[in-house]
Design a protein around this motif. Sequence first.
Motif: not given
Length: 318
Positions: A142-149, A168-172, A178-180, A190-193
């Motif tokens: 499953x795909x995961x987004x971590x908000x405030x990573x 997939x593991x996406x982050x804000x 920090x994204x790197x 890597x996403x913005x806030x």
Amino acid sequence: MKAVSIQAFGDPDGLAVIDVPVPAPGRGQVLIATEAIGVGGVDVLIRKGALAAYGFQEGFVPGNEVAGIVTAVGDGVDEAWIGQRVWAFTGTGGGYVDQAVTGVEEIVPLPADLSAVDAVALGNSGVVAHFGLAHAHFAPGESVLVRGAAGSIGITTVQLAVRSGAGAVAVTTSSAERGERLRELGATHVLDRGGDGDGPAGYDVIIDVVAGPDLPSFLDRLNPNGRMVAVGVLGGPPPADFGTRLIAAFRKSLSFGTFSADTVPGPDGHAVRAAHFAAASRGELHPVVHEVLPLAKAELAHRKMDAGEVFGRIVLTP
């Protein structure tokens, strides 16, 4: 001994170093000479007075996780604990001290090659990350987004999702730097806030450390049958009517939940901590420490937290 207490709710200058008597361990308790003290987001909320309704008062000593050496035990506790290095949960507070007392059931032995600093960077955050993903019924692929990573909870969630086979593991996060660093820990996007960037169109699971006024817009990013779990409220509560987004998307069968480590039985939490400590000692999990500061500079630690400067965990040492 030295302790840091909240003399006045509000800004970090309300924190003060005070002298207090060395506590004597009571029945079933141990005394720990602290080597490392974790500074967490909940400490900041307590200091600001945001949790006063829950009984926190001025004069409170914050901090709920420490690591160090057991120096004394109370009645009913095996003396073999004396001299052992342990991680410890001190309850709702009492951790910003150079000698901490807690129940023997609240300590976890540390591997010989895991530092006290790394232990408090991983101890509580690992439990929230592990059970937060479980609460969301995350499954491999499953795909995961971590908000405030960028905090210790988010960083550990990223690593656990990757280790568990996320598709997939996406982050804000707030900056490219920090994204790197999050990519180095396994993040694939890597996403913005605000959640904008080159990421999947939708997510099966969102783990949210932030909450706040933008939470409803992230509900819109869930795939059909998607689940969002709030594990923190660093950005404050969401709008009172955020549930209308779920009703508006009724045909997508979305779910929203909250998770607090307070609901995890003690033995279950400690079993997860022990597993994480062992994984970290083998180099399979990577605790991230932003900075180590003296206990007397707790005010500075909180200023850095307020400014959003922290990547990982700030740790205090006596």
